[in-house]
Scaffold this motif. Structure first.
Motif, short mmCIF file in Angstrom:
data_model
loop_
_atom_site.label_atom_id
_atom_site.label_comp_id
_atom_site.label_asym_id
_atom_site.label_seq_id
_atom_site.Cartn_x
_atom_site.Cartn_y
_atom_site.Cartn_z
N ALA A 152 0.83 -1.21 0.00
CA ALA A 152 0.00 0.00 0.00
C ALA A 152 0.86 1.26 0.00
N ARG A 153 1.95 1.24 0.77
CA ARG A 153 2.85 2.39 0.82
C ARG A 153 3.56 2.59 -0.53
N ARG A 154 3.94 1.48 -1.17
CA ARG A 154 4.58 1.58 -2.49
C ARG A 154 3.62 2.16 -3.52
N ALA A 155 2.36 1.70 -3.47
CA ALA A 155 1.36 2.20 -4.41
C ALA A 155 1.09 3.69 -4.17
N GLN A 156 1.05 4.07 -2.89
CA GLN A 156 0.84 5.47 -2.53
C GLN A 156 1.99 6.33 -3.05
N TYR A 157 3.21 5.82 -2.89
CA TYR A 157 4.39 6.54 -3.35
C TYR A 157 4.36 6.71 -4.87
N LYS A 158 4.02 5.65 -5.61
CA LYS A 158 3.96 5.73 -7.08
C LYS A 158 2.94 6.77 -7.53
N HIS A 159 1.78 6.77 -6.86
CA HIS A 159 0.74 7.74 -7.21
C HIS A 159 1.23 9.16 -6.95
N TYR A 160 1.85 9.36 -5.79
CA TYR A 160 2.35 10.68 -5.40
C TYR A 160 3.43 11.16 -6.38
N ARG A 161 4.34 10.24 -6.75
CA ARG A 161 5.40 10.58 -7.70
C ARG A 161 4.82 10.97 -9.06
N ASP A 162 3.88 10.16 -9.56
CA ASP A 162 3.30 10.43 -10.87
C ASP A 162 2.53 11.75 -10.88
N GLU A 163 1.87 12.06 -9.75
CA GLU A 163 1.12 13.31 -9.65
C GLU A 163 2.08 14.51 -9.61
N LEU A 164 3.16 14.39 -8.84
CA LEU A 164 4.11 15.49 -8.73
C LEU A 164 4.81 15.78 -10.05
N VAL A 165 5.24 14.72 -10.73
CA VAL A 165 5.98 14.90 -11.98
C VAL A 165 5.06 15.33 -13.11
N GLY A 166 3.86 14.77 -13.14
CA GLY A 166 2.98 15.01 -14.28
C GLY A 166 1.89 16.02 -14.03
N ALA A 167 2.13 17.00 -13.14
CA ALA A 167 1.11 18.01 -12.84
C ALA A 167 0.62 18.69 -14.11
N ILE A 186 10.50 19.14 -6.44
CA ILE A 186 9.95 17.79 -6.65
C ILE A 186 10.92 16.74 -6.14
N VAL A 187 12.20 16.92 -6.44
CA VAL A 187 13.22 15.97 -5.99
C VAL A 187 13.26 15.91 -4.47
N ARG A 188 13.21 17.06 -3.80
CA ARG A 188 13.23 17.07 -2.33
C ARG A 188 12.04 16.31 -1.76
N SER A 189 10.86 16.56 -2.34
CA SER A 189 9.64 15.88 -1.85
C SER A 189 9.72 14.38 -2.07
N LEU A 190 10.17 13.98 -3.27
CA LEU A 190 10.22 12.55 -3.58
C LEU A 190 11.33 11.85 -2.81
N ASP A 191 12.43 12.55 -2.54
CA ASP A 191 13.49 11.97 -1.71
C ASP A 191 12.96 11.62 -0.32
N LYS A 192 12.16 12.54 0.24
CA LYS A 192 11.60 12.29 1.58
C LYS A 192 10.66 11.09 1.56
N PHE A 193 9.80 11.04 0.54
CA PHE A 193 8.83 9.93 0.45
C PHE A 193 9.57 8.62 0.19
N ASP A 194 10.59 8.69 -0.68
CA ASP A 194 11.38 7.50 -1.01
C ASP A 194 12.08 6.97 0.25
N ALA A 195 12.60 7.87 1.08
CA ALA A 195 13.26 7.46 2.32
C ALA A 195 12.26 6.80 3.27
N LEU A 196 11.03 7.35 3.31
CA LEU A 196 9.99 6.79 4.18
C LEU A 196 9.64 5.37 3.74
N VAL A 197 9.43 5.19 2.43
CA VAL A 197 9.11 3.86 1.91
C VAL A 197 10.28 2.92 2.14
N GLY A 198 11.51 3.45 1.98
CA GLY A 198 12.71 2.64 2.23
C GLY A 198 12.79 2.17 3.67
N ASP A 199 12.43 3.06 4.60
CA ASP A 199 12.43 2.69 6.02
C ASP A 199 11.43 1.57 6.29
#
Length: 395
Positions: A179-194, A351-364
């Motif tokens: 669920a966290r991975r899916a949430q991250y993918k959605h968030y990434r796609d939304e941020l990049v493809g605004a 965008i990179v700063r935001s995704l880095d934080k989310f990526d670190a959270l999913v990584g944890d």
């Protein structure tokens, strides 16, 4: 509690040889030794594989209530793994399997065969080579506690419950991670493809340069930092500052290099999903790139590019350009034809700063959940071994 040798409480019978080519999708149930430690649990009522009726006539069978043990394996830990056969019909067993028949509860026996006490006993009798194994005679000498049948069944009931709880927890934790991975993918796609961002072809944003060939034989402990295509989708994340492998220094003038701030794409992969994966190279020195990679150089934020090419939109476009032979390929021309959204440099950095934080959270979470599962399994194994350990009666 009385302990007895397996040969005194039952019989140990070795199976007969068949090969993987004999195994089919329907027919007479069979079990190959490798399936016991890769696919089966403590017990089974249905087989995973089958052989033809004609082939089955030459084989040996385990009956309902027997415990089937792997007598060979690639590692010592594989040997002795067992499954209680509770199916309604006999099952053909491979010649690297033993069928143990007794009047004991088969699941109690199977649980005991998984215990540290049993595994420590047989470890001393395992012959080590490329494929390790244990003989029928040495299995028959292993000792097992023989409590009353009602005690065996109660232990099975408790361990079954514990196994169920462990499986439920594992499923829950894995669902949480997914669920966290899916949430991250959605968030990434939304941020990049605004909406409203202009989309530009990669070929109009920078240049692609193909690497030069080196082989696994060129890899050395210390030398030139290098990057192979397969490592991009198996070992690296979105960015890297250090190479995982080095190649021989004598190749220096023959190779091509990605400079710090470049993005390196995999041009080849076993699947369409693998091809086109990329890593932003942020190391302090150039890195040698394999001839099945493409180095992309541009004025864009390299991590923004590496994130942008992970999106669903990028993959949909990419599929039109991948050649689908046994090995999937993507050319520099195909990569260059793919469009990505291009916000301002400030937005890219945000965008990179935001995704880095989310990526670190999913990584944890990705690191923490397996650790939690490992702790629970260890707790279960300790509890199981305690339940299956009895004070032996004096001789």
């Amino acid at each position: 509690m009385e302990y007895k040798q397996l040969g005194d409480v039952g019989t140990v019978v070795r199976g007969k040889r068949f090969v993987k080519d004999d195994m089919i999708d329907a027919g007479v149930p069979c079990v190959h030794y490798g399936e016991i430690y890769t696919k089966y649990g403590i017990s089974a009522v249905q087989s995973i594989s089958y052989v033809s009726h004609e082939r089955a006539r030459t084989l040996r069978f385990a009956q309902q209530g027997d415990v089937i043990m792997a007598s060979a394996g690639e590692t010592i830990e594989d040997i002795g793994k067992s499954v209680a056969w509770l199916g309604s019909e006999p099952i053909a067993i491979h010649d690297a399997c033993y069928a143990f028949s007794s009047s004991m509860d088969p699941k109690f026996v199977s649980y005991f065969f998984a215990s540290r006490s049993f595994r420590d006993q047989i470890r001393r009798s395992i012959s080590s080579s490329k494929i390790s194994s244990i003989s029928t005679q040495n299995v028959a000498k292993a000792r097992i506690p023989v409590p009353p049948l009602e005690v065996q069944r109660e232990i099975v009931r408790v361990l079954d419950k514990f196994t169920q709880l462990e499986a439920e927890l594992e499923a829950e934790l894995e669902a949480e991670l997914e669920a966290r991975r899916a949430q991250y993918k959605h968030y990434r796609d939304e941020l990049v493809g605004a909406n409203g961002r202009r989309r530009i072809r990669l070929a109009d944003l920078g240049t692609f340069v193909r690497g030069r060939r080196f082989t696994k034989n060129d890899v050395v402990e210390s030398g030139i930092p290098s990057l192979r295509y397969g490592e991009i989708y198996t070992a690296y994340g979105t960015s890297a500052t250090q190479a995982l492998r080095n190649v021989r220094a004598e190749l220096r003038d023959q190779l091509r290099y990605a400079q710090p701030g470049s993005v390196v794409f995999a041009g080849v992969g076993e699947t369409v999903a693998d091809v086109g994966k990329a890593v932003a190279w942020l190391g302090e020195e150039p890195i040698a790139t394999h001839d099945d990679t493409f180095t992309f150089s541009s004025e864009l934020n390299p991590k923004y590019v590496a994130y942008a090419v992970q999106t669903a939109d990028f993959h949909q476009q990419k599929e039109r350009h991948v050649s689908r032979a046994k090995v999937k390929r993507l050319s520099a021309m195909g990569l260059g034809a793919i469009e990505i959204p291009v916000p301002s440099l400030e937005e890219q950095e945000s965008i990179v700063r935001s995704l880095d934080k989310f990526d670190a959270l999913v990584g944890d979470i990705s690191t923490g959940l397996p650790a939690e599962l490992a702790a629970r399994r260890k707790q279960y194994e300790h509890y199981r071994d305690r339940l299956l350990t009895f004070k032996e009666l004096a001789s």
